[in-house]
Design a protein around this motif. Sequence first.
Motif, PDB file in Angstrom:
ATOM      1  N   VAL A   5       0.828  -1.202   0.000  1.00  0.00           N
ATOM      2  CA  VAL A   5       0.000   0.000   0.000  1.00  0.00           C
ATOM      3  C   VAL A   5       0.863   1.253   0.000  1.00  0.00           C
ATOM      4  O   VAL A   5       0.487   2.287  -0.581  1.00  0.00           O
ATOM      5  N   LEU A   6       2.045   1.197   0.624  1.00  0.00           N
ATOM      6  CA  LEU A   6       2.931   2.364   0.624  1.00  0.00           C
ATOM      7  C   LEU A   6       3.493   2.653  -0.762  1.00  0.00           C
ATOM      8  O   LEU A   6       3.893   3.781  -1.057  1.00  0.00           O
ATOM      9  N   ASP A   7       3.537   1.616  -1.619  1.00  0.00           N
ATOM     10  CA  ASP A   7       4.017   1.813  -2.986  1.00  0.00           C
ATOM     11  C   ASP A   7       2.992   2.548  -3.855  1.00  0.00           C
ATOM     12  O   ASP A   7       3.327   3.070  -4.921  1.00  0.00           O
ATOM     13  N   LEU A   8       1.717   2.581  -3.411  1.00  0.00           N
ATOM     14  CA  LEU A   8       0.659   3.194  -4.222  1.00  0.00           C
ATOM     15  C   LEU A   8       0.669   4.709  -4.067  1.00  0.00           C
ATOM     16  O   LEU A   8       1.014   5.230  -2.998  1.00  0.00           O
ATOM     17  N   PRO A   9       0.275   5.445  -5.102  1.00  0.00           N
ATOM     18  CA  PRO A   9       0.033   6.887  -4.935  1.00  0.00           C
ATOM     19  C   PRO A   9      -1.038   7.093  -3.868  1.00  0.00           C
ATOM     20  O   PRO A   9      -1.955   6.278  -3.707  1.00  0.00           O
ATOM     21  N   SER A  10      -0.929   8.178  -3.137  1.00  0.00           N
ATOM     22  CA  SER A  10      -1.851   8.410  -2.018  1.00  0.00           C
ATOM     23  C   SER A  10      -3.311   8.395  -2.471  1.00  0.00           C
ATOM     24  O   SER A  10      -4.203   7.972  -1.720  1.00  0.00           O
ATOM     25  N   GLY A  11      -3.589   8.833  -3.693  1.00  0.00           N
ATOM     26  CA  GLY A  11      -4.969   8.877  -4.166  1.00  0.00           C
ATOM     27  C   GLY A  11      -5.577   7.511  -4.407  1.00  0.00           C
ATOM     28  O   GLY A  11      -6.811   7.381  -4.520  1.00  0.00           O
ATOM     29  N   GLU A  12      -4.760   6.455  -4.546  1.00  0.00           N
ATOM     30  CA  GLU A  12      -5.273   5.117  -4.818  1.00  0.00           C
ATOM     31  C   GLU A  12      -5.382   4.264  -3.562  1.00  0.00           C
ATOM     32  O   GLU A  12      -5.846   3.123  -3.615  1.00  0.00           O
ATOM     33  N   ARG A  13      -4.924   4.779  -2.416  1.00  0.00           N
ATOM     34  CA  ARG A  13      -4.892   3.944  -1.214  1.00  0.00           C
ATOM     35  C   ARG A  13      -6.286   3.668  -0.679  1.00  0.00           C
ATOM     36  O   ARG A  13      -6.549   2.580  -0.146  1.00  0.00           O
ATOM     37  N   ALA A  14      -7.201   4.624  -0.801  1.00  0.00           N
ATOM     38  CA  ALA A  14      -8.553   4.424  -0.266  1.00  0.00           C
ATOM     39  C   ALA A  14      -9.233   3.241  -0.957  1.00  0.00           C
ATOM     40  O   ALA A  14      -9.875   2.400  -0.300  1.00  0.00           O
ATOM     41  N   ALA A  15      -9.107   3.162  -2.293  1.00  0.00           N
ATOM     42  CA  ALA A  15      -9.721   2.042  -3.030  1.00  0.00           C
ATOM     43  C   ALA A  15      -9.080   0.720  -2.627  1.00  0.00           C
ATOM     44  O   ALA A  15      -9.759  -0.304  -2.487  1.00  0.00           O
ATOM     45  N   TRP A  16      -7.786   0.756  -2.439  1.00  0.00           N
ATOM     46  CA  TRP A  16      -7.071  -0.476  -2.025  1.00  0.00           C
ATOM     47  C   TRP A  16      -7.584  -0.938  -0.667  1.00  0.00           C
ATOM     48  O   TRP A  16      -7.839  -2.122  -0.444  1.00  0.00           O
ATOM     49  N   GLN A 288       8.799  -3.084 -15.779  1.00  0.00           N
ATOM     50  CA  GLN A 288       7.428  -3.282 -15.303  1.00  0.00           C
ATOM     51  C   GLN A 288       7.335  -4.636 -14.590  1.00  0.00           C
ATOM     52  O   GLN A 288       8.159  -5.518 -14.808  1.00  0.00           O
ATOM     53  N   ARG A 289       6.304  -4.770 -13.752  1.00  0.00           N
ATOM     54  CA  ARG A 289       5.986  -6.082 -13.196  1.00  0.00           C
ATOM     55  C   ARG A 289       5.014  -6.788 -14.140  1.00  0.00           C
ATOM     56  O   ARG A 289       4.332  -6.142 -14.942  1.00  0.00           O
ATOM     57  N   PRO A 290       4.901  -8.107 -14.030  1.00  0.00           N
ATOM     58  CA  PRO A 290       4.188  -8.854 -15.079  1.00  0.00           C
ATOM     59  C   PRO A 290       2.701  -8.558 -15.205  1.00  0.00           C
ATOM     60  O   PRO A 290       2.134  -8.740 -16.282  1.00  0.00           O
ATOM     61  N   TYR A 291       2.029  -8.104 -14.119  1.00  0.00           N
ATOM     62  CA  TYR A 291       0.569  -8.027 -14.162  1.00  0.00           C
ATOM     63  C   TYR A 291       0.092  -6.587 -14.098  1.00  0.00           C
ATOM     64  O   TYR A 291       0.469  -5.840 -13.192  1.00  0.00           O
ATOM     65  N   ARG A 292      -0.781  -6.195 -15.048  1.00  0.00           N
ATOM     66  CA  ARG A 292      -1.383  -4.870 -15.063  1.00  0.00           C
ATOM     67  C   ARG A 292      -2.822  -4.997 -14.559  1.00  0.00           C
ATOM     68  O   ARG A 292      -3.620  -5.756 -15.123  1.00  0.00           O
ATOM     69  N   LEU A 293      -3.142  -4.271 -13.493  1.00  0.00           N
ATOM     70  CA  LEU A 293      -4.457  -4.367 -12.879  1.00  0.00           C
ATOM     71  C   LEU A 293      -5.158  -3.024 -12.963  1.00  0.00           C
ATOM     72  O   LEU A 293      -4.519  -1.969 -12.904  1.00  0.00           O
ATOM     73  N   SER A 294      -6.495  -3.066 -13.087  1.00  0.00           N
ATOM     74  CA  SER A 294      -7.249  -1.818 -13.173  1.00  0.00           C
ATOM     75  C   SER A 294      -7.094  -1.014 -11.894  1.00  0.00           C
ATOM     76  O   SER A 294      -6.939   0.197 -11.903  1.00  0.00           O
ATOM     77  N   HIS A 295      -7.179  -1.657 -10.743  1.00  0.00           N
ATOM     78  CA  HIS A 295      -6.790  -1.029  -9.473  1.00  0.00           C
ATOM     79  C   HIS A 295      -6.278  -2.146  -8.584  1.00  0.00           C
ATOM     80  O   HIS A 295      -6.872  -3.208  -8.488  1.00  0.00           O
ATOM     81  N   SER A 296      -5.138  -1.874  -7.978  1.00  0.00           N
ATOM     82  CA  SER A 296      -4.411  -2.925  -7.293  1.00  0.00           C
ATOM     83  C   SER A 296      -5.058  -3.240  -5.950  1.00  0.00           C
ATOM     84  O   SER A 296      -5.214  -2.366  -5.100  1.00  0.00           O
ATOM     85  N   SER A 297      -5.443  -4.483  -5.785  1.00  0.00           N
ATOM     86  CA  SER A 297      -5.915  -4.964  -4.493  1.00  0.00           C
ATOM     87  C   SER A 297      -5.294  -6.337  -4.272  1.00  0.00           C
ATOM     88  O   SER A 297      -4.945  -7.017  -5.232  1.00  0.00           O
ATOM     89  N   PRO A 298      -5.167  -6.776  -3.022  1.00  0.00           N
ATOM     90  CA  PRO A 298      -4.587  -8.092  -2.778  1.00  0.00           C
ATOM     91  C   PRO A 298      -5.334  -9.197  -3.503  1.00  0.00           C
ATOM     92  O   PRO A 298      -4.727 -10.096  -4.088  1.00  0.00           O
TER      93      PRO A 298
END
Length: 956
Positions: A5-16, A288-298
């Motif tokens: 979660v710390l790797d995510l931009p602050s704006g995407e953390r709420a969705a995560w 890049q890492r292998p997987y592109r996700l619409s929004h990153s969640s576990p």
Amino acid sequence: MLDQVLDLPSGERAAWLEDLRRDQPALEPVIQQLLAAHAKHETGDFLNRGPALVVQAYGSAARDESAEQLQVGDAIGPYRLLRALGSGGMAVVWLAERSDGQLARQVALKLPQRFVWRPGLAERFAREGDILARLEHTHIARLYDAGVCAVDGPGAGRPYLVLEYVEGTHLTAYCDEHRLGGAQRLALFMQVLEAVQYAHTRLVIHRDLKPANILVNPGGDVKLLDFGVAKLLADADDPGVSGELTQQVGRLFTPDYASPEQVRGEALGTASDVYSLGVVLYELLCGQRPYRLSHSSPAQLEQAIIEVDPAPPSNRVTEETAAARGCTLRALQRSLRGELDTIVLKALHKLPEQRYGTVAELAEDLRRHRDGQPVLARPRSRLYRLRKFALRNRLAVGTAGLVTLSLVIGSTVSLWQASVAQRQARRAQAIQAFMADIFRTNTDAQADPLKARQTTARELLDIGVRRIDANLQSDPEGRAEVLLLLGDMYYALGLDVEAADLYGRRVAALKEAFGTRDRRVAQALASHGQQLDGLGRGEEQRRILDEAKAILDGLGDTQSEQRAELLRAMATAYAHSGQQAIDYARQSVAIYRQHHPKSAEFPNALNRLGIALWRVDDLTGAEAALVETLALLEGDKQASVGAQMTAMLTLANAQNLLQKVAAAEATHRRALALTLQRNGAAHVDTLHSKSAFGLFLLRTSRRDEAWQLLRSAEAMVAQHTYPPYPAMVVRSSFAQALLVEGRWDDAESRLESVIDYYRKEADGKSPLLVAALRLRAEQRLGQGRLHDAERTLAEATSLLARLSPAQQRTVSNPVALVTARIALRRQQPDVALQALDRVAPRRGAEHNPLPVDLLQAQTLRARALLQQGLNVQARETAEALLGRVRASPLREYYRWIEADALEALGHVMLKEEQADGACRAFDDAVALRLATFGEGSAHVVAAQRASADCSRGRSG
């Protein structure tokens, strides 16, 4: 999860966090508290106060852990915390150093996080310690120590590990910061593969391979970190053990780099590490890492890892990632498309059985790609093999179609070979003319034929050197050949300095001919660096070898025989650098063992490793390496006698330090017999063997044979002319033998010449100079020149402080013992006891039955206690020493220690007015001294004087 979660931009953390709350509601408040604590650390006085975080996790009761805060300066076992280095999901790592003064190096000290500390982590840390203790590899951070914090102190009963402190940068960040190209990135990755394959052969899988656990130091060498979640393959048959730990602590891994079977919680094998390495390679190649996700969640990430096939790396590159690799977008796509795409995707296959079977297979395919060979992951079609052939022979193939390929190859190669042959013929003629011109100086055609015929070989060589630049100015390659020939001739005449200068000029010529980054330049640099060994030009030697290594690094060469030989030369050049020498030697041995086991140089690399380990008192490791060296050399009829002699003499020294006296004697006798048979009595190897064997025999109470060997070597030096070093070895051994017997005046002149020699070596920064000064301090103390002894010892102590910890270890005990002797002569028992407290067991010899340094310290301690008036303690100390020596099977070899103990006990008994017992002790000491040192020894005279004084006092 916190890392993610710390790797995510602050704006995407709420969705995560919303996804986490939906998928794993029990964990969402834990992550929220961790984020709050992290924010507090970012803005607060974290290093001075430490976090005060209370977390209720997995149903465990929250507790106030404020007493467990860690701060700079806290003591964790014998270590003092210096600064926090970082933290992860399970542990926090501090930079620390020992607080008891035993070891000066800085280390990485690892403790479990306070907010995840609970039952089970002690076992996990114990498991990590057990795993790391098995792994000794150049590219794996070493384990130095392990322990448990005091319950009532900082750390509050938590276990800790003490690891090698690696100063470096995460793998991907290092590559981007240095704008490394594809070949250089693959070269670093090959080091990672070598380390992981080594761990797999020791039945250890890592289970958390990611760039953050792979550091690159400033020298460009990889270090693999954090086996904290590794699992021993040997435990696979006992799932109860690992399963119980997993239930208590939780499954710990980094999701982005986890294999499908790891995400599913299935049993893991080496294929799981292969998958994680595939992710790391993917990121290295395309950014890049292998997987592109619409929004990153576990949940989404785990689903992608299990179900989604990643796109080829060549499809994921951007202008930005291409710029970070120093090339264009099109060039990067072209370099990845095809083989590298195939290799990466094979490593990332969902099914473990469809991946590479071992890390070694992955490494082999990358090597084949680098060398232009067909890779194993590609279908072996005829078209593919023809294409690879064409790429490997692109100069010969040209652009003709496959129908005319053989004709084009034949004609092109013929023309190319003809051109090369003509060029080589012209060069050979020019060199022949040049050499003939030199030797015309020595013919009757000269103006003064008589004088010309008297020209010496050395003068002819000097003439050639003066003419070479003018005669071969336009042919740098030919000039390099002649410089090598003349350099070899100078070397054969014993003109080492002149030879080394010519090898240096050869390097310059090859750079002019082929450029500064050519493999031939690297080879010439390596030869030049080796030629400088022993000339007192250490810094220049190391600079030259470092330049050669940089060339091979740039070429992506990590496993050639040339690379292995260069690393062996670097281990020699860095011989007094402790761990650095060991690392270079280990790398060399690993390359030979894995890729060139039949090379004639493999035993020499093992030999160098044995010497490097011996220098830092890793005696068991040195013994093993040298035994293997001799096994290889003795099985090779063409093996160098010199290499065998070096291995045998170092092995004998290691065995002696381990107190394997019979084995050391047998090794010495083998060495002496070999050199006498193959070299003769006057050879330098024979002098070395006689001197070392003689000193060994004298120190183990075999005086008569010892002096025969020592006198024979010194007589040979007097009769013949030898280079400085072998003559110095003989003088040094003879001087030490005289000091062993207390023949102070006889040792003085020999000792002075040894000190003069070592002042010139290594700019006077050698432990050998410290050892020689310590001997002179002891010699002057024996002469009664107390002030001179103190002055010499002060110089030795000052130099000692400037040495590396590895260098200090070999000479610190003798310096402390002489310090104590001088203090006792000054009637300063407190100073003596302080010095004796610094005497420590020799590393690698902690379990010796009669540790010589410690026993000498015990004798001096008894004398110091007696000077303090502590008669009972002095008697107990002397009696304990005497009992230990007499009960040992090695007693006959160490009679002089028994005599020391008897004299100390005799002096105590005199103070206690037990004259009869004291006199018996002195008489026994006299008998032992005479048998060990003979008439005329100062030690014998002192014992006789004590016995006579005792007898007079008793009769009076």
